[in-house]
Motif scaffolding. Structure first.
Motif, short mmCIF file in Angstrom:
data_model
loop_
_atom_site.label_atom_id
_atom_site.label_comp_id
_atom_site.label_asym_id
_atom_site.label_seq_id
_atom_site.Cartn_x
_atom_site.Cartn_y
_atom_site.Cartn_z
N SER A 27 4.08 -77.78 49.99
CA SER A 27 4.56 -76.49 49.49
C SER A 27 3.41 -75.52 49.25
O SER A 27 3.61 -74.34 48.99
CB SER A 27 5.34 -76.68 48.19
N GLU A 29 -0.37 -73.52 49.99
CA GLU A 29 -0.80 -72.60 51.04
C GLU A 29 -1.28 -73.35 52.29
O GLU A 29 -0.83 -73.07 53.39
CB GLU A 29 -1.92 -71.68 50.52
N THR A 30 -2.19 -74.30 52.12
CA THR A 30 -2.67 -75.04 53.28
C THR A 30 -1.59 -75.97 53.80
O THR A 30 -1.39 -76.09 55.02
CB THR A 30 -3.92 -75.89 52.93
N ARG A 52 6.70 -83.05 44.16
CA ARG A 52 7.38 -83.14 42.87
C ARG A 52 8.72 -82.43 42.86
O ARG A 52 9.45 -82.44 41.89
CB ARG A 52 6.51 -82.57 41.77
N ARG A 53 9.04 -81.74 43.95
CA ARG A 53 10.32 -81.02 44.03
C ARG A 53 10.75 -80.94 45.49
O ARG A 53 9.92 -81.02 46.39
CB ARG A 53 10.19 -79.62 43.43
N LEU A 92 -3.08 -81.48 48.23
CA LEU A 92 -2.68 -81.32 46.84
C LEU A 92 -3.82 -80.72 46.03
O LEU A 92 -4.98 -80.95 46.33
CB LEU A 92 -2.36 -82.72 46.29
N TYR A 143 -15.40 -79.08 38.89
CA TYR A 143 -14.58 -78.96 40.10
C TYR A 143 -15.20 -79.75 41.26
O TYR A 143 -14.54 -80.58 41.89
CB TYR A 143 -14.40 -77.48 40.46
N LYS A 147 -13.95 -83.39 42.95
CA LYS A 147 -13.69 -83.44 44.39
C LYS A 147 -14.56 -84.53 45.05
O LYS A 147 -14.08 -85.29 45.89
CB LYS A 147 -13.98 -82.08 45.04
N ARG A 174 -2.17 -65.07 49.19
CA ARG A 174 -1.46 -65.90 48.23
C ARG A 174 -0.49 -65.05 47.43
O ARG A 174 -0.77 -63.92 47.08
CB ARG A 174 -2.47 -66.55 47.29
P1 NDP Z 1 -2.02 -74.55 46.60
O1 NDP Z 1 -2.45 -74.25 45.22
O2 NDP Z 1 -1.45 -73.44 47.41
O3 NDP Z 1 -0.95 -75.75 46.62
C1 NDP Z 1 -1.14 -76.86 45.83
C2 NDP Z 1 -0.15 -77.96 46.16
O4 NDP Z 1 -0.31 -79.00 45.19
C3 NDP Z 1 1.30 -77.52 46.10
O5 NDP Z 1 2.05 -78.21 47.07
C4 NDP Z 1 1.73 -77.95 44.70
O6 NDP Z 1 3.09 -78.26 44.56
C5 NDP Z 1 0.92 -79.21 44.51
N1 NDP Z 1 0.70 -79.45 43.08
C6 NDP Z 1 -0.04 -78.70 42.23
N2 NDP Z 1 0.05 -79.19 40.98
C7 NDP Z 1 0.86 -80.28 41.04
C8 NDP Z 1 1.36 -81.21 40.07
N3 NDP Z 1 1.03 -81.13 38.79
N4 NDP Z 1 2.18 -82.17 40.49
C9 NDP Z 1 2.54 -82.26 41.78
N5 NDP Z 1 2.11 -81.42 42.75
C10 NDP Z 1 1.29 -80.44 42.37
O7 NDP Z 1 -3.23 -75.25 47.39
P2 NDP Z 1 -4.30 -74.63 48.41
O8 NDP Z 1 -3.74 -74.74 49.77
O9 NDP Z 1 -4.80 -73.35 47.90
O10 NDP Z 1 -5.50 -75.69 48.23
C11 NDP Z 1 -5.39 -76.99 48.76
C12 NDP Z 1 -6.61 -77.80 48.38
O11 NDP Z 1 -7.80 -77.16 48.85
C13 NDP Z 1 -6.81 -77.98 46.88
O12 NDP Z 1 -7.20 -79.29 46.63
C14 NDP Z 1 -7.94 -77.01 46.56
O13 NDP Z 1 -8.70 -77.46 45.45
C15 NDP Z 1 -8.75 -77.09 47.82
N6 NDP Z 1 -9.63 -75.94 48.07
C16 NDP Z 1 -9.26 -74.67 47.74
C17 NDP Z 1 -10.10 -73.60 48.00
C18 NDP Z 1 -9.64 -72.22 47.71
O14 NDP Z 1 -10.38 -71.26 48.05
N7 NDP Z 1 -8.50 -72.00 47.12
C19 NDP Z 1 -11.41 -73.79 48.59
C20 NDP Z 1 -11.69 -75.14 48.95
C21 NDP Z 1 -10.82 -76.16 48.68
P3 NDP Z 1 4.14 -77.21 43.89
O15 NDP Z 1 4.47 -76.23 44.98
O16 NDP Z 1 5.28 -78.04 43.48
O17 NDP Z 1 3.43 -76.55 42.75
#
Ligand code: NDP
Length: 239
Positions: A27, A29-30, A52-53, A92, A143, A147, A174
């Protein structure tokens, strides 16, 4: 032959094995882009979303997806959801700003590691982890440390094949507001020609690189794709 042509051949071979995969974070972004890329390549006979949903999709392309709704706080109880997949993808993640330090560690470390463990126990042989640029278990930044730790702990599980992706700032429109990302986007977006290969990357590039890389057979069990590697793979595999 070009890499894009080679991938077409590999795709055909891969498809014949009727493999199945699961995606964590579909669900996000990636994750959304990864799902789109995998459906586009049509390399799996079964795709399971573990989250989770339950998610709703309108497009017909999504109608054969399987969804497993789990409680990440009691993941052991959902071991069955992780059984029988050949390949696992993890996109995630959360942020300290959203859920605090402890919450961040629970999601980005505990949930991710436990999922990988259950997947390994369930027969999964190939694991793809979206980590982050600068991930380092010895970092002073929480962070990057978290990781790096989870990267290393998953490596110790001994998947036949394990790919770690370390993207820089994810370029994405986003929906929720993340001020730092917004500023970074404006900045890197404006200078993308200069910085895109080392500092930032479009999410579609990460997703497509993950999908393409699934088909390749690297020499080492564990490979780390830095931002530049992801960008290069994305470009050579045909955007
Ligand atoms: P998003 O924040 O868009 O999505 C996160 C996902 O994790 C969703 O599917 C969400 O589910 C799930 N999630 C979050 N919290 C929980 C929880 N408590 N329980 C169950 N599921 C959960 O992710 P991005 O695509 O932005 O990032 C993906 C990864 O890349 C992450 O690990 C991030 O740290 C890493 N990253 C990000 C960067 C950035 O610039 N943003 C840079 C480099 C790495 P739900 O929809 O149900 O909330």
């Amino acid at each position: 032959t070009s890499m894009a042509e080679d991938l077409k051949t590999l795709e055909g071979n891969f498809r014949q094995h009727n493999k199945s995969c699961f995606i964590l974070g579909a669900s996000g972004e990636t994750g959304q882009e990864l799902l789109r890329a995998l459906l586009g390549r049509n390399i799996f006979s079964k795709i399971t979303l573990i989250g989770r949903r339950r998610l709703t999709f309108e497009d017909k392309a999504y109608e054969n997806l399987i969804q497993e709704v789990v409680d990440f706080e009691k993941l052991e109880d959902y071991a069955a959801a992780f059984q029988g997949h050949d390949v696992g993808y993890c996109c995630l993640g959360t942020t300290k700003a959203k859920v605090g330090t402890e919450g961040f560690i629970r999601v980005d470390h505990d949930y991710v590691l436990k999922s990988a463990e259950l997947a390994k126990a369930g027969g999964c042989t190939q694991f793809h982890l979206e980590s982050s640029r600068g991930a380092d278990k010895n970092s002073n930044f929480l962070y990057l440390k978290v990781k790096g730790q989870v990267e290393a702990e998953i490596e110790a599980l001994g998947f036949d094949r394990y790919a770690i992706y370390r993207p820089g700032v994810l370029l994405v429109d986003r929906q929720e507001s993340r001020p730092v990302e917004w500023v970074a986007r404006k900045f890197f977006g404006a200078f993308s020609a200069v910085f895109s290969t080392s500092m930032s990357i479009p999410i579609q590039a990460v997703a497509k690189a993950m999908a393409s890389n699934t088909l390749l057979r690297p020499e080492q069990k564990t490979e780390i794709l830095e931002n530049t590697d992801i960008t290069n793979l994305w470009k050579s595999a045909g955007k």
